[in-house]
Design an enzyme around this catalytic site. Structure first.
Site, mmCIF file in Angstrom:
data_model
loop_
_atom_site.group_PDB
_atom_site.id
_atom_site.type_symbol
_atom_site.label_atom_id
_atom_site.label_comp_id
_atom_site.label_asym_id
_atom_site.label_seq_id
_atom_site.Cartn_x
_atom_site.Cartn_y
_atom_site.Cartn_z
ATOM 1 N N TYR A 1 0.821 -1.214 0.000
ATOM 2 C CA TYR A 1 0.000 0.000 0.000
ATOM 3 C C TYR A 1 0.854 1.263 0.000
ATOM 4 O O TYR A 1 0.371 2.335 -0.325
ATOM 5 C CB TYR A 1 -0.937 0.031 1.220
ATOM 6 C CG TYR A 1 -2.046 -1.000 1.179
ATOM 7 C CD1 TYR A 1 -2.318 -1.727 0.031
ATOM 8 C CD2 TYR A 1 -2.832 -1.229 2.293
ATOM 9 C CE1 TYR A 1 -3.340 -2.667 0.003
ATOM 10 C CE2 TYR A 1 -3.856 -2.167 2.283
ATOM 11 C CZ TYR A 1 -4.101 -2.879 1.126
ATOM 12 O OH TYR A 1 -5.104 -3.803 1.105
ATOM 13 N N ASP A 44 -5.552 -6.712 5.877
ATOM 14 C CA ASP A 44 -6.734 -5.968 5.433
ATOM 15 C C ASP A 44 -7.842 -6.968 5.073
ATOM 16 O O ASP A 44 -8.992 -6.859 5.509
ATOM 17 C CB ASP A 44 -6.327 -5.138 4.195
ATOM 18 C CG ASP A 44 -7.383 -4.126 3.793
ATOM 19 O OD1 ASP A 44 -8.435 -4.067 4.454
ATOM 20 O OD2 ASP A 44 -7.157 -3.400 2.804
ATOM 21 N N ASP A 84 -3.377 -17.994 1.902
ATOM 22 C CA ASP A 84 -4.537 -18.645 1.266
ATOM 23 C C ASP A 84 -5.127 -19.690 2.205
ATOM 24 O O ASP A 84 -6.349 -19.807 2.353
ATOM 25 C CB ASP A 84 -4.156 -19.243 -0.093
ATOM 26 C CG ASP A 84 -2.795 -19.919 -0.109
ATOM 27 O OD1 ASP A 84 -2.031 -19.754 0.864
ATOM 28 O OD2 ASP A 84 -2.496 -20.629 -1.083
ATOM 29 N N ASP A 139 -11.231 -8.361 7.632
ATOM 30 C CA ASP A 139 -12.621 -8.191 7.183
ATOM 31 C C ASP A 139 -13.338 -9.546 7.176
ATOM 32 O O ASP A 139 -14.508 -9.644 7.551
ATOM 33 C CB ASP A 139 -12.681 -7.584 5.781
ATOM 34 C CG ASP A 139 -12.849 -6.077 5.825
ATOM 35 O OD1 ASP A 139 -12.571 -5.486 6.891
ATOM 36 O OD2 ASP A 139 -13.255 -5.492 4.808
ATOM 37 N N LYS A 184 3.173 -15.380 2.682
ATOM 38 C CA LYS A 184 3.113 -16.127 1.413
ATOM 39 C C LYS A 184 4.560 -16.461 1.057
ATOM 40 O O LYS A 184 5.073 -16.082 0.006
ATOM 41 C CB LYS A 184 2.403 -15.255 0.365
ATOM 42 C CG LYS A 184 2.035 -15.966 -0.903
ATOM 43 C CD LYS A 184 0.911 -16.962 -0.758
ATOM 44 C CE LYS A 184 0.692 -17.690 -2.060
ATOM 45 N NZ LYS A 184 -0.139 -18.892 -1.935
#
Ligand code: NAD
Length: 358
Positions: free
Chosen positions: A140, A247, A223, A251, A191
């Site tokens: 980001y 992020d 994942d 959620d 990852k």
């Protein structure tokens, strides 16, 4: 000395939910707590009033405050503004300015709301997990980023993912310390099979972990973590991860708790100064109608007492008061089941204040 709280209601339902959080502060102050607060602008409201989503007046007040309480920013009125002055730049700006690098999001499944969750009660009953998301680095904020023409002449967009060793070290310390205060299990999500950034992340987390031998450290690919969170979320105690993975996972975890209107969050700097806010947005679809659930904002006040003011006693009291109003059957529309009586934002705030007095 009085603790200084800066209140930034923001846009749309932001002002409505914050008015209820202020009722809680008023009660605690009346009981003799040494707190004082002032109001400022952030996001669209700041753009309207001062021409910038994070104006100098808010910067000054935020730097001077001991803690900041925020509602939510953004909404259709501001969607066509240039990127540099969009409301979300206000949030990104204040996080960066204050060095708020650690985002804490508890996901708690209230027994009373089990029916409101889209998960089977046995999957979520008793769920109590904490997601720790790094907030100021990663893709980001990475440079370079932009648009360009590739070698074949096609337009492409590109971003850069990166983490430095010190950035991973400091979030890892927060994560291990949070796990020490809970059930002493930490799962680091990355990852590592694909990304160089994740290889460094994992190496550093393992190194930092040597200083916390009482915490059981595990690792999971993002994942798999996304899948495990819905399959068996109670396996987790604390999850630590980078900005973009956090992020998305936080959620996802919010859905375990039933409603977005129930979840608080904290963003801390190295000294535990924090910005506290509900995880939901400004809900323009219900703004101005007195329908918004103020509990996530009130629970954010609780987190402020726990993490910045080291007052677990007051934080526990607020958490208990919220549980009590739920047990009494008080429901805003977002957490009500068909046939249940629905109350408004102000009534819910008043109910929490009444429960705090009991
Ligand atoms: P949202 O969280 O505002 O709303 C999603 C849905 O949840 C809506 O149906 C809304 O009515 C409901 N909802 C949200 N909070 C609620 C509450 N307290 N009580 C009852 N229902 C509630 O997300 P969105 O609609 O995608 O975004 C609306 C605006 O908010 C956008 O401009 C977005 O950029 C902004 N936003 C801001 C933040 C923030 O300030 N931290 C976070 C997310 C989105």
């Amino acid at each position: 000395m009085s603790k200084k709280i800066l209140i930034l209601p923001g846009d749309y339902i932001g002002t409505e939910i914050m008015a209820e959080a202020v009722k809680v502060l008023e009660l605690l102050k009346a009981e003799g707590e040494q707190i004082e607060w002032s109001f400022g602008h952030l996001g669209g409201a700041a753009y309207d009033a001062e021409g910038h989503p994070y104006p100098p007046s808010t910067q000054k007040a935020a730097r001077e405050a001991d803690a900041i309480l925020m509602g939510a920013v953004g909404g259709p009125k501001y969607d066509s503004l240039p990127r540099a002055v969009r409301p979300e730049q206000g949030i990104l700006g204040i996080r960066k300015d204050l060095g708020l690098f650690a985002n804490l999001r508890p996901a708690l499944a209230y027994e009373e709301l089990a029916a409101a969750s889209s998960f089977k009660p046995e999957v979520i009953a008793g769920l109590d997990l904490l997601i720790l998301r790094e907030l100021t680095g990663d893709i980001y904020f990475g440079q370079p980023r932009g648009r360009r023409q590739n070698a074949e002449g096609a337009e492409e967009g590109y971003d850069t993912m990166h983490y430095s060793r010190p950035e991973v070290e400091r979030i890892a310390h927060v994560a291990f310390q949070a796990a020490q205060k809970r059930n002493k299990r930490l799962c680091s999500v990355d990852k590592e099979n694909v990304l160089e950034t994740s290889r460094l992340w994992r190496e550093v987390v393992i190194e930092v972990g040597k200083q916390y031998p009482d915490v059981a450290l595990s690792h999971m690919y993002v994942d798999n973590a996304a899948m495990q969170l819905v399959k068996n979320p109670k396996q987790f105690d604390v999850i630590v991860t980078g900005n973009i993975f956090g992020d998305i996972l936080s959620d996802e975890a919010s859905m375990l708790a039933g409603s977005i209107g129930m979840l608080p969050s904290a963003s801390l700097d190295v000294n535990n100064k924090g910005l506290y806010e509900p995880i939901h947005g400004s809900a323009p679809d219900i703004a101005g109608q007195g329908k918004a659930n103020p509990l996530a904002t009130i629970l954010s006040v609780g987190m402020m007492f726990r993490y910045t003011f080291n007052r677990a006693d007051l934080a526990d009291r607020i958490d208990v008061a919220v549980k009590r109003v739920l047990r009494e059957g008080k429901r805003t529309g977002d957490i009500a089941q068909p046939g249940e009586k629905i109350i408004g934002t102000q009534e819910m705030g008043d109910a929490v204040v009444a429960a705090l007095k009991k």
